[in-house]
Design an enzyme around this catalytic site. Structure first.
Site, PDB file in Angstrom:
ATOM      1  N   GLY A   1       5.608  63.470  63.296  1.00  0.00           N
ATOM      2  CA  GLY A   1       4.404  62.779  62.841  1.00  0.00           C
ATOM      3  C   GLY A   1       3.943  61.742  63.835  1.00  0.00           C
ATOM      4  O   GLY A   1       3.578  60.620  63.470  1.00  0.00           O
TER       5      GLY A   1
ATOM      6  N   SER B   1       1.361  61.702  65.986  1.00  0.00           N
ATOM      7  CA  SER B   1      -0.009  61.723  66.502  1.00  0.00           C
ATOM      8  C   SER B   1      -0.835  60.494  66.147  1.00  0.00           C
ATOM      9  O   SER B   1      -1.835  60.196  66.806  1.00  0.00           O
ATOM     10  CB  SER B   1      -0.734  62.979  66.011  1.00  0.00           C
ATOM     11  OG  SER B   1      -0.848  62.971  64.595  1.00  0.00           O
ATOM     12  N   ARG B   2      -0.447  59.757  65.113  1.00  0.00           N
ATOM     13  CA  ARG B   2      -1.237  58.603  64.698  1.00  0.00           C
ATOM     14  C   ARG B   2      -0.389  57.672  63.844  1.00  0.00           C
ATOM     15  O   ARG B   2       0.760  57.970  63.518  1.00  0.00           O
ATOM     16  CB  ARG B   2      -2.465  59.049  63.904  1.00  0.00           C
ATOM     17  CG  ARG B   2      -2.126  59.831  62.647  1.00  0.00           C
ATOM     18  CD  ARG B   2      -3.362  60.245  61.883  1.00  0.00           C
ATOM     19  NE  ARG B   2      -3.020  60.928  60.633  1.00  0.00           N
ATOM     20  CZ  ARG B   2      -3.865  61.131  59.635  1.00  0.00           C
ATOM     21  NH1 ARG B   2      -5.110  60.699  59.741  1.00  0.00           N
ATOM     22  NH2 ARG B   2      -3.477  61.753  58.544  1.00  0.00           N
TER      23      ARG B   2
ATOM     24  N   ASN C   1       9.362  60.962  60.566  1.00  0.00           N
ATOM     25  CA  ASN C   1       8.241  60.168  60.075  1.00  0.00           C
ATOM     26  C   ASN C   1       7.132  61.009  59.460  1.00  0.00           C
ATOM     27  O   ASN C   1       6.294  60.489  58.722  1.00  0.00           O
ATOM     28  CB  ASN C   1       7.676  59.334  61.239  1.00  0.00           C
ATOM     29  CG  ASN C   1       6.361  58.684  60.911  1.00  0.00           C
ATOM     30  OD1 ASN C   1       6.291  57.724  60.141  1.00  0.00           O
ATOM     31  ND2 ASN C   1       5.281  59.212  61.474  1.00  0.00           N
TER      32      ASN C   1
ATOM     33  N   SER D   1       9.587  54.989  51.742  1.00  0.00           N
ATOM     34  CA  SER D   1       8.459  54.168  51.284  1.00  0.00           C
ATOM     35  C   SER D   1       8.940  53.286  50.152  1.00  0.00           C
ATOM     36  O   SER D   1       9.908  53.620  49.450  1.00  0.00           O
ATOM     37  CB  SER D   1       7.320  55.068  50.796  1.00  0.00           C
ATOM     38  OG  SER D   1       6.351  54.316  50.093  1.00  0.00           O
TER      39      SER D   1
ATOM     40  N   TYR E   1       5.014  62.242  45.749  1.00  0.00           N
ATOM     41  CA  TYR E   1       5.322  61.427  46.922  1.00  0.00           C
ATOM     42  C   TYR E   1       6.534  60.528  46.655  1.00  0.00           C
ATOM     43  O   TYR E   1       7.445  60.431  47.481  1.00  0.00           O
ATOM     44  CB  TYR E   1       4.105  60.577  47.282  1.00  0.00           C
ATOM     45  CG  TYR E   1       4.222  59.818  48.579  1.00  0.00           C
ATOM     46  CD1 TYR E   1       4.084  60.463  49.802  1.00  0.00           C
ATOM     47  CD2 TYR E   1       4.449  58.440  48.588  1.00  0.00           C
ATOM     48  CE1 TYR E   1       4.182  59.768  51.001  1.00  0.00           C
ATOM     49  CE2 TYR E   1       4.548  57.743  49.775  1.00  0.00           C
ATOM     50  CZ  TYR E   1       4.416  58.407  50.982  1.00  0.00           C
ATOM     51  OH  TYR E   1       4.513  57.704  52.165  1.00  0.00           O
TER      52      TYR E   1
ATOM     53  N   ALA F   1       8.937  60.983  44.488  1.00  0.00           N
ATOM     54  CA  ALA F   1      10.138  61.822  44.392  1.00  0.00           C
ATOM     55  C   ALA F   1      10.625  62.235  45.779  1.00  0.00           C
ATOM     56  O   ALA F   1      11.832  62.227  46.050  1.00  0.00           O
ATOM     57  CB  ALA F   1       9.854  63.049  43.544  1.00  0.00           C
TER      58      ALA F   1
ATOM     59  N   LYS G   1      10.231  60.649  48.609  1.00  0.00           N
ATOM     60  CA  LYS G   1      10.781  59.509  49.337  1.00  0.00           C
ATOM     61  C   LYS G   1      12.085  59.014  48.715  1.00  0.00           C
ATOM     62  O   LYS G   1      13.002  58.578  49.437  1.00  0.00           O
ATOM     63  CB  LYS G   1       9.751  58.380  49.396  1.00  0.00           C
ATOM     64  CG  LYS G   1       8.492  58.739  50.197  1.00  0.00           C
ATOM     65  CD  LYS G   1       8.809  59.178  51.614  1.00  0.00           C
ATOM     66  CE  LYS G   1       7.557  59.385  52.448  1.00  0.00           C
ATOM     67  NZ  LYS G   1       7.868  59.789  53.842  1.00  0.00           N
TER      68      LYS G   1
ATOM     69  N   ILE H   1       1.210  49.205  54.614  1.00  0.00           N
ATOM     70  CA  ILE H   1       0.992  49.150  56.058  1.00  0.00           C
ATOM     71  C   ILE H   1      -0.419  49.651  56.352  1.00  0.00           C
ATOM     72  O   ILE H   1      -0.839  50.697  55.840  1.00  0.00           O
ATOM     73  CB  ILE H   1       2.013  50.022  56.815  1.00  0.00           C
ATOM     74  CG1 ILE H   1       3.450  49.636  56.430  1.00  0.00           C
ATOM     75  CG2 ILE H   1       1.800  49.904  58.318  1.00  0.00           C
ATOM     76  CD1 ILE H   1       3.864  48.232  56.802  1.00  0.00           C
TER      77      ILE H   1
END
Length: 248
Positions: A13, A15-16, A91, A143, A156, A158, A160, A189
């Protein structure tokens, strides 16, 4: 001496957002980085130039993290090219938000596949090599919602929470072989992902943060530098919140 000089890292992950910030901080500290993303990124040239400025290299590689066969093949090829990795940062992540009673099963499956199963696949390949090398640091990006939950994000949350349990278990498997496994759990963030949040929701989040501000991607990246470096050589199986006190 730079904290990560002569080290090699795989960052998914990349790229950004947080992944890009980690890749840049790693290169700033002398690390050679392989950045995995789905397709050629708009930031590829920038990252390559930044690597050159810091006397190192950036390699962008591609795989759909929801496709286990494609992902495994790409990671194995990167490992063969690198020889070994000193650091792995899982990530890559997606969201498919919605209330649980309306959520499509495909939205559940997609989030679990990218956020949790992909991390397992990558860790399985890289940790096996790290065990043979008897050294390495694995950093999995969870997270705050994996610790405390969040309405509208059951999939999401679950994924994490599962990543946290997976990481703690993996740390116990690999610790005697010199491989450390830790988790970073970011809070609010400021990234492209949070730009989509309404102003009302943003104010609600900020009110719940003791430091009264959103975090920067650099805040997470600095923590990833610490966990990837020898400064954290006696730290494993930990979840480090980068959340301005929000999870306290």
């Amino acid at each position: 001496m730079a904290l990560l000089e002569n080290k090699k890292a795989l960052v998914t992950g990349s790229s950004r957002g947080i992944g890009k910030a980690i890749a840049m901080r790693y290169m700033q500290e002398g690390c050679e980085v392989w950045g995995l993303c789905t397709k050629p990124s708009a930031n590829k040239a920038e990252l390559e130039a930044y690597a050159a400025q810091n006397g190192t290299k950036f390699h962008e590689i591609y795989a759909n993290c929801g496709n286990t066969e494609e992902l495994a093949a790409t990671v194995k090829a990167a490992l063969a090219e690198a020889g070994s990795f000193d650091i792995l940062v899982n990530n890559a992540g997606i969201t498919r938000d919605g209330l649980s009673f309306r959520m499509k099963k495909q939205d559940w499956d997609d989030v679990i596949a990218v956020n949790l199963t992909a991390a397992f696949i990558v860790c399985q390949i890289i940790s096996g090599d790290m065990i043979r090398q008897r050294k390495g640091s694995i950093i999995n990006m969870a997270s705050i919602v994996g610790l405390h939950g969040q309405g509208g994000q059951v999939n999401y949350s679950a994924s994490k929470a599962g990543l946290i349990g997976f990481s703690k278990s993996l740390a116990k498997e690999t610790g005697s072989r010199g491989v450390r496994v830790n988790v970073i759990a970011p809070g609010y963030i400021e990234t492209e992902m949070t730009d989509a949040i309404s102003e009302e929701a943003r104010k609600t989040w900020l009110e719940s943060i003791p430091l009264k501000r959103g975090g920067k991607t650099e805040d997470v990246a600095n923590t990833a530098v610490f966990l990837g470096s020898d400064l954290s050589s006696y730290i494993t199986a930990q979840v480090i919140g980068v959340d301005g006190g929000m999870g306290a």
